[in-house]
Design a protein around this motif. Structure first.
Motif: not given
Length: 290
Positions: A11-19, A106-112
């Motif tokens: 699955a590709p990384p997912r990015s979202a703006g946070v404030s 914030a960019t999240s991805r599953l690494t393992a």
């Protein structure tokens, strides 16, 4: 198996703006028990906007978005019963101090995805950066009961550091947890019913709602910052823990703190529940500082 390992890791990384604003920071601090006594100058660093400092663990809720555990369960290929899910561990690396107010991506991805036999462990990495560059990197280890056993790799041991020294701790701090602490903490974004709904908690195997692991995580870091770092959270470089057992609202946390004494600016910590004969709550806990 509800976890499609190949799909989850692809699955590709997912990015979202946070404030976040000073009010978000203040609410988080109140959610981890800051502000007692209310007129203490040390506590006013956490509660009064004119003196406000940010405890670095605020990064785990900045933007009041989904916590790492929930983000991990929404990765393609992951379809599990939330009642079987526990937060297994958390690591936070600070690249620079968290500002009192800010905007970031914030960019999240599953690494393992690790096979522990009777469970699966998902490892979700999130990197946050603003216009000036990287702010923090966090890693959530998500424990899914009953989803192991497919023959995958176990991965490294959860223990990243040796146990605390075999000597009395340098400091012992006790922190009472309010009966409504989880209800207050969840207003910072983690609305998992495990921490508020008695019926859901029983379905998950607990007698009553449990305190958020990340709430205990924040309470513990505050104790270290206040007792050993002169209240200066900007000195914290990294913070890692393993969630060894539940804490319940209304209990008292006993926080044992050791300096390493090995020339490394590193603090070892263990946290137990006083009323349950020092039942483990946080283990393998290390705060690195400057």
């Amino acid at each position: 198996m509800p976890i499609d390992v190949a799909a989850a890791l692809a699955a590709p990384p997912r990015s979202a703006g946070v404030s976040w604003t000073p009010k978000d920071v203040q609410l988080y601090h109140l959610g981890i028990g800051a502000g007692v006594p209310a007129t203490d100058p040390g506590e006013l660093r956490y509660t009064l906007e004119s003196r406000l400092h940010v405890l670095p663990s605020f990064a785990t809720v900045a933007g009041a978005g989904e916590p790492g555990v929930i983000r991990g369960l929404s990765v393609p290929g992951v379809d599990v019963d939330p009642a079987r899910v526990l937060h297994g561990g958390q690591t936070l690396v600070l690249h620079r101090p968290v500002p009192v107010a800010g905007e970031a991506v914030a960019t999240s991805r599953l690494t393992a995805v690790r096979d522990k036999g009777n469970a699966a462990v998902l490892v979700l990495r999130t990197e946050a950066a603003d216009a000036d560059g990287p702010l923090w990197t966090e890693e959530a280890r998500i424990f899914v009961r009953g989803e192991g056993g497919w023959g995958g790799g176990r991965g490294p041991s959860a223990r990243r550091f040796p146990p605390p020294p075999e000597r009395p701790p340098d400091r012992v701090v006790e922190r009472p947890v309010r009966e409504d602490q989880a209800l207050l903490y969840r207003l910072s974004g983690d609305l998992n019913p495990l921490h508020a709904d008695p019926g859901f908690a029983r379905r998950a195997g607990f007698e009553r709602p449990v305190l958020h692991g990340l709430c205990t995580y924040g309470i513990t870091l505050k104790a270290v910052v206040d007792t050993l770092l002169g209240g200066d959270g900007t000195r914290v470089h990294a913070y890692a823990t393993r969630f060894a057992g539940p804490a319940f609202p209304g209990e008292t946390l006993r926080i044992r703190i050791w300096g390493t004494g090995d020339g490394v600016e590193r603090v070892r910590v263990s946290v137990t529940a006083v009323e349950r004969d020092d039942a483990p709550v946080l283990a393998d806990t290390v705060v690195s500082h400057g």
